[in-house]
Design an enzyme around this catalytic site. Structure first.
Site, short mmCIF file in Angstrom:
data_model
loop_
_atom_site.label_atom_id
_atom_site.label_comp_id
_atom_site.label_asym_id
_atom_site.label_seq_id
_atom_site.Cartn_x
_atom_site.Cartn_y
_atom_site.Cartn_z
CG HIS A 67 -1.28 -1.82 38.21
ND1 HIS A 67 -0.79 -0.70 38.87
CD2 HIS A 67 -0.18 -2.52 37.81
CE1 HIS A 67 0.53 -0.73 38.86
NE2 HIS A 67 0.92 -1.81 38.23
CG ASP A 101 -3.44 0.53 40.43
OD1 ASP A 101 -3.14 -0.58 40.90
OD2 ASP A 101 -2.63 1.21 39.76
CB SER A 119 3.88 -0.35 37.20
OG SER A 119 3.76 -1.08 38.39
#
Length: 255
Positions: free
Chosen positions: A232, A202, A105
């Site tokens: 995610h 996601d 991320s």
């Protein structure tokens, strides 16, 4: 598992890290895990990678950015530039030779900043649901006019979080500093293998983000792998198995 150690940066930030060092650390690539926004080094992916990497006899480093986990500092006082600085300091002072960066991320954005800042030390990069430029393209772009006005007037804005009962506090400094560290506006040379892993479910980082990164970056060996229905977190057994296989391929290529 190694115990937490601490490193004090030149800026006075006391960072917690865990490290396993191989005997031939300088001769073989190490692996560094770069966590996400408000995450810490005890997450599923970080612990999976430590076990996976050490079984292969390689060095491994994971850590908490300032204001994250058990590192000193207040999260709301930090920003992308600070956290990239933290990562560069630990890699520069605590590792030897080329490193394979695995960024999750926000960690994917940090990894790209490190690739620009210390390219000779980077042997390869894996982005897991990588989120480059998210403070501008996701946060700021997603705020309505009232939220933007509140952020500018009060210096911060509280927004709901799907990962915590407490809201995220987004600061004006985070947004403004993020603009100084955008990577998808200027040339982005990545002269090493890059692998992007992304889940089709996601809800935090749209599929358009890794596609944009692939189109934007200059890289001789860059690939995107999608996992159907993965979210995610990218921490299911299927996702972790893919991460391990991807990293194995990169380790083999880097040796």
């Amino acid at each position: 598992m190694p115990a937490s150690q601490y490193h004090v940066t030149p800026q006075g930030r006391r960072l917690a890290f865990k490290q396993t060092r191989a005997r031939d650390a300088a001769a073989r690539p190490g692996v560094v895990f770069l966590g996400g926004f408000r995450s810490d080094m005890t997450g599923t992916k970080a612990e999976y990678l430590e076990e996976f990497v050490t079984k292969k006899g390689l060095s491994f480093l994971r850590f908490d950015y300032s204001g994250h986990g058990v590192s000193d500092g207040t999260f709301e006082e930090g920003c992308i530039g600070d956290w990239a600085e933290d990562a560069a300091e630990l890699i520069g002072e605590r590792t030897d030779g080329p490193q394979l960066l695995v960024g999750s991320s926000m960690g994917g954005w940090i990894a790209l900043l490190l690739a620009k800042r210390m390219a000779p030390r980077v042997a390869g990069l894996i982005g897991i649901a990588a989120a480059p430029d998210f403070t501008q393209d996701s946060m700021w772009a997603g705020f309505d006019s009232d939220q933007r006005a509140t952020l500018v007037r009060e210096g911060q804005l509280s927004v709901p979080s799907e990962y915590s009962d407490a809201p995220y506090v987004i600061t004006k400094r985070l947004i403004e500093d993020g603009r100084d560290h955008l990577v998808l506006r200027d040339p982005l040379p990545l002269p090493f293998p890059v692998r992007l892993l992304h889940g089709t479910a996601d809800a935090d980082v749209a599929l358009s983000v890794p596609l944009r990164l692939i189109e934007h970056a200059s890289c001789p060996d860059m690939r995107l792998t999608l996992v159907k229905d993965e979210d995610h977190r990218f921490s299911s057994d299927t996702a972790l198995d893919l991460l391990g296989r991807t990293l194995s391929d990169m380790i083999e290529a880097a040796q």
